[in-house]
Design an enzyme around this catalytic site. Structure first.
Site, PDB file in Angstrom:
ATOM      1  NE  ARG A  61      92.707   8.005  50.237  1.00 42.09           N
ATOM      2  CZ  ARG A  61      93.345   7.432  51.249  1.00 42.09           C
ATOM      3  NH1 ARG A  61      92.907   7.574  52.482  1.00 42.09           N
ATOM      4  NH2 ARG A  61      94.408   6.708  51.022  1.00 42.09           N
ATOM      5  CG  HIS A  65      90.573   3.796  48.275  1.00 39.16           C
ATOM      6  ND1 HIS A  65      91.401   3.521  49.332  1.00 39.16           N
ATOM      7  CD2 HIS A  65      91.183   4.803  47.596  1.00 39.16           C
ATOM      8  CE1 HIS A  65      92.464   4.315  49.294  1.00 39.16           C
ATOM      9  NE2 HIS A  65      92.345   5.109  48.266  1.00 39.16           N
ATOM     10  CG  ASN A  93      91.672   1.075  52.515  1.00 35.00           C
ATOM     11  OD1 ASN A  93      91.726   1.779  51.526  1.00 35.00           O
ATOM     12  ND2 ASN A  93      91.169  -0.136  52.512  1.00 35.00           N
ATOM     13  CG  HIS A 192      94.610  14.202  45.563  1.00 33.48           C
ATOM     14  ND1 HIS A 192      95.795  13.597  45.260  1.00 33.48           N
ATOM     15  CD2 HIS A 192      93.783  13.196  45.977  1.00 33.48           C
ATOM     16  CE1 HIS A 192      95.708  12.292  45.474  1.00 33.48           C
ATOM     17  NE2 HIS A 192      94.492  12.025  45.901  1.00 33.48           N
TER      18      HIS A 192
HETATM   19  C1  HEM Z   1      96.079   9.010  41.061  1.00 31.86           C
HETATM   20  C2  HEM Z   1      96.303   8.168  42.047  1.00 31.86           C
HETATM   21  C3  HEM Z   1      96.003   8.498  43.474  1.00 31.86           C
HETATM   22  C4  HEM Z   1      96.859   8.344  44.515  1.00 31.86           C
HETATM   23  C5  HEM Z   1      98.261   7.784  44.463  1.00 31.86           C
HETATM   24  C6  HEM Z   1      96.186   8.809  45.691  1.00 31.86           C
HETATM   25  C7  HEM Z   1      96.728   8.796  46.957  1.00 31.86           C
HETATM   26  C8  HEM Z   1      96.168   9.412  48.053  1.00 31.86           C
HETATM   27  C9  HEM Z   1      96.784   9.512  49.347  1.00 31.86           C
HETATM   28  C10 HEM Z   1      98.126   8.911  49.734  1.00 31.86           C
HETATM   29  C11 HEM Z   1      95.966  10.232  50.139  1.00 31.86           C
HETATM   30  C12 HEM Z   1      96.221  10.678  51.566  1.00 31.86           C
HETATM   31  C13 HEM Z   1      95.742   9.667  52.567  1.00 31.86           C
HETATM   32  C14 HEM Z   1      96.126  10.119  53.933  1.00 31.86           C
HETATM   33  O1  HEM Z   1      97.326  10.284  54.186  1.00 31.86           O
HETATM   34  O2  HEM Z   1      95.238  10.341  54.762  1.00 31.86           O
HETATM   35  C15 HEM Z   1      94.817  10.584  49.346  1.00 31.86           C
HETATM   36  C16 HEM Z   1      93.762  11.309  49.800  1.00 31.86           C
HETATM   37  C17 HEM Z   1      92.643  11.582  49.056  1.00 31.86           C
HETATM   38  N1  HEM Z   1      92.380  11.143  47.781  1.00 31.86           N
HETATM   39 FE1  HEM Z   1      93.677  10.250  46.547  1.00 31.86          FE
HETATM   40  N2  HEM Z   1      94.935   9.238  45.348  1.00 31.86           N
HETATM   41  C18 HEM Z   1      94.780   9.070  44.000  1.00 31.86           C
HETATM   42  C19 HEM Z   1      93.641   9.324  43.271  1.00 31.86           C
HETATM   43  C20 HEM Z   1      92.468   9.795  43.794  1.00 31.86           C
HETATM   44  C21 HEM Z   1      91.216   9.859  43.097  1.00 31.86           C
HETATM   45  C22 HEM Z   1      90.968   9.331  41.698  1.00 31.86           C
HETATM   46  C23 HEM Z   1      90.323  10.425  43.943  1.00 31.86           C
HETATM   47  C24 HEM Z   1      88.855  10.706  43.731  1.00 31.86           C
HETATM   48  C25 HEM Z   1      88.350  11.135  42.594  1.00 31.86           C
HETATM   49  C26 HEM Z   1      91.029  10.737  45.165  1.00 31.86           C
HETATM   50  C27 HEM Z   1      90.491  11.379  46.243  1.00 31.86           C
HETATM   51  C28 HEM Z   1      91.160  11.619  47.423  1.00 31.86           C
HETATM   52  C29 HEM Z   1      90.609  12.436  48.491  1.00 31.86           C
HETATM   53  C30 HEM Z   1      89.298  13.195  48.458  1.00 31.86           C
HETATM   54  C31 HEM Z   1      91.536  12.394  49.524  1.00 31.86           C
HETATM   55  C32 HEM Z   1      91.425  13.068  50.897  1.00 31.86           C
HETATM   56  C33 HEM Z   1      90.821  12.113  51.883  1.00 31.86           C
HETATM   57  C34 HEM Z   1      90.560  12.734  53.240  1.00 31.86           C
HETATM   58  O3  HEM Z   1      90.884  13.900  53.459  1.00 31.86           O
HETATM   59  O4  HEM Z   1      90.020  12.026  54.102  1.00 31.86           O
HETATM   60  N3  HEM Z   1      92.320  10.319  45.044  1.00 31.86           N
HETATM   61  N4  HEM Z   1      94.963  10.063  48.082  1.00 31.86           N
HETATM   62  C1  NAG Z   2      97.140  -1.449  58.185  1.00 32.96           C
HETATM   63  C2  NAG Z   2      96.326  -0.360  58.779  1.00 32.96           C
HETATM   64  O1  NAG Z   2      96.826   0.558  59.359  1.00 32.96           O
HETATM   65  N1  NAG Z   2      95.003  -0.466  58.585  1.00 32.96           N
HETATM   66  C3  NAG Z   2      94.057   0.506  59.085  1.00 32.96           C
HETATM   67  C4  NAG Z   2      92.968   0.744  58.053  1.00 32.96           C
HETATM   68  O2  NAG Z   2      91.953   1.575  58.554  1.00 32.96           O
HETATM   69  C5  NAG Z   2      91.342   1.132  59.740  1.00 32.96           C
HETATM   70  C6  NAG Z   2      90.301   2.143  60.153  1.00 32.96           C
HETATM   71  O3  NAG Z   2      89.353   2.301  59.184  1.00 32.96           O
HETATM   72  C7  NAG Z   2      92.375   0.966  60.858  1.00 32.96           C
HETATM   73  O4  NAG Z   2      91.744   0.435  62.013  1.00 32.96           O
HETATM   74  C8  NAG Z   2      93.454   0.030  60.409  1.00 32.96           C
HETATM   75  O5  NAG Z   2      94.461  -0.038  61.389  1.00 32.96           O
END
Ligand code: HEM
Ligand code: NAG
Ligand code: NAG
Ligand code: NAG
Ligand code: NAG
Ligand code: NAG
Ligand code: NAG
Ligand code: NAG
Length: 323
Positions: A61, A65, A93, A192
């Site tokens: 992720r 980003h 983030n 995902h």
């Molecule tokens: C298509 C648009 C995308 C949206 C709107 C999106 C949005 C998100 C959101 C909201 C999360 C959850 C964050 C959280 O609540 O902790 C997430 C997690 C994640 N995303 Fe996406 N994402 C997108 C595309 C991608 C792409 C292109 C990749 C990589 C190829 C990716 C890889 C991941 C991974 C691996 C996680 C899990 C992170 C973790 O468990 O720490 N995402 N994404």
């Molecule tokens: C706005 C917000 O919640 N930002 C968070 C982004 O991620 C860092 C940790 O990597 C947090 O410390 C921030 O609060």
């Protein structure tokens, strides 16, 4: 001669000439200047992943980003300063983590070859090596030669990253802005298949979808019932669930199976089955070999977005701060 060799590499490695999107990046950029760079990064990454199975998702992720904001230039790794709020402190983030691990891996590379290997390359390689760890072979190619940027703005993260509430046309547009097509959107969303989402990124679908205390009718009702046991209110922003229920640590194509069952967690996941053009791609990705092949191709494209090369940018000494 070199160009011919590169085209040959592209054919052998990627199958088709047209799919070599590395731009000015190349395979083994550090072969002469830091021959062990890729091995050091791989070893260091695998050591960490062996102790923390959540790292592959975090790194994958983070790399996404990084690439979507100012190109893959390591800007996501920079800390905020007194005068500047950096990308990593932007709301999307919220839960990006593992920055300290990237800093450690970079430090190990610096010990061997100071000022040679960019943080952007360290992140691209670590993401690949982390996800590939369990497979004992690299799942995609990482071309190298990226340089590090010196600017990181929270506002740019907000503007460039798609949101989990995005609809299909917004997702297509945000990817098109980065030179990625609908196919790339559907394939890369397959990221995902690993990792978690926090309740606040989807609980509107459970409790207040249109502002009338209702549930999103496009979300699988059985799954919604389960999710409500996990996320008990709209305000819960600390609980999280696996995005690919049942196999959230396994990198596979099960994400597309869940999409077909109306179990895409975010509106942005569910959006991929709202249009015929992407539904066809989802169906193709139900075949495992197709998913692995196509994911590898789209990752190479993503890894080349807006890269700094040659004399652009710098080689950061520490990933969290400019030189
Ligand atoms: C298509 C648009 C995308 C949206 C709107 C999106 C949005 C998100 C959101 C909201 C999360 C959850 C964050 C959280 O609540 O902790 C997430 C997690 C994640 N995303 Fe996406 N994402 C997108 C595309 C991608 C792409 C292109 C990749 C990589 C190829 C990716 C890889 C991941 C991974 C691996 C996680 C899990 C992170 C973790 O468990 O720490 N995402 N994404
Ligand atoms: C706005 C917000 O919640 N930002 C968070 C982004 O991620 C860092 C940790 O990597 C947090 O410390 C921030 O609060
Ligand atoms: C990486 O790890 C392998 C296996 O443990 C080891 O043989 C090799 O020397 C290591 N390479 C580097 C560059 O650290
Ligand atoms: C960047 O921020 C992290 C988290 O606050 C901190 O641990 C790290 O030391 C910072 N990096 C530098 C170079 O100050
Ligand atoms: C922050 O801005 C002030 C005033 O513009 C400047 O004097 C200072 O050097 C800046 N600090 C950093 C860390 O950039
Ligand atoms: C998608 O979302 C955008 C931004 O919120 C909005 O302007 C647009 O009308 C939506 N498109 C559809 C088809 O709902
Ligand atoms: C649901 O949304 C509506 C409209 O945005 C809002 O007025 C209401 O307070 C929300 N309900 C809850 C429980 O947050
Ligand atoms: C909901 O998910 C279950 C599996 O968890 C599946 O059997 C069922 O077909 C799904 N329902 C719909 C309408 O997609």
């Amino acid at each position: 001669m070199r160009k011919q060799a590169l085209i040959l590499v592209c054919i052998v490695v990627f199958g088709v000439v047209g799919s070599c999107h590395g731009g000015s990046l190349k395979k083994g950029y550090y072969d002469n200047t830091c021959p062990d760079a890729e091995a050091i990064i791989k070893n260091a990454t695998e050591k960490r992943v062996a102790n923390d199975p959540t790292l592959p998702a975090r790194f994958l992720r983070m790399h996404f980003h990084d690439c979507f904001v100012r190109g893959c230039d390591g800007s996501v790794l920079l800390n905020s300063t007194t005068n500047n709020t950096a990308e990593k402190d932007a709301i999307p983030n919220l839960s990006l983590a593992g920055f300290d691990v990237i800093d450690d891996i970079k430090a190990e590379v610096e010990k061997e070859c100071p000022n040679v290997v960019s943080c952007a390359d360290v992140l691209a390689l670590a993401a690949r090596d982390a996800v590939s760890f369990k497979f004992r072979k690299p799942l995609w190619n990482v071309l190298t030669g990226r340089r590090d940027g010196t600017v990181s703005e929270a506002s740019e993260a907000l503007a460039n990253l798609p949101s989990p509430f995005s609809n299909f046309s917004t997702l297509v547009q945000k990817f098109a802005n980065k030179g990625l097509n609908v196919q790339d959107l559907v394939i890369l969303s397959g990221g995902h298949t690993i990792g978690v989402g926090h309740c606040n990124t989807f609980s509107n679908r459970l409790y207040n979808f249109t502002g009338n205390g209702d549930q999103d009718p496009s979300l699988n009702a059985t799954y919604a019932t389960f999710l409500k046991t996990q996320c008990q209110s709209l305000s819960d922003s600390t609980t999280f669930v696996a995005m690919d229920p049942g196999s959230g640590l396994t990198f596979d194509n099960n994400y597309y199976v869940t999409l077909k069952q109306n179990k895409g967690l975010f509106q942005s996941d569910a959006a991929l089955i709202t249009h015929e053009i992407s539904r066809i791609i989802v169906d193709e990705l139900l075949v495992s070999e197709v998913f692995f092949r196509e994911f590898a191709l789209s990752m190479v494209k993503m890894g080349a977005i807006g890269v700094l090369t040659g004399n652009e940018g710098e080689i950061r000494k520490k990933c969290s701060v400019v030189n």
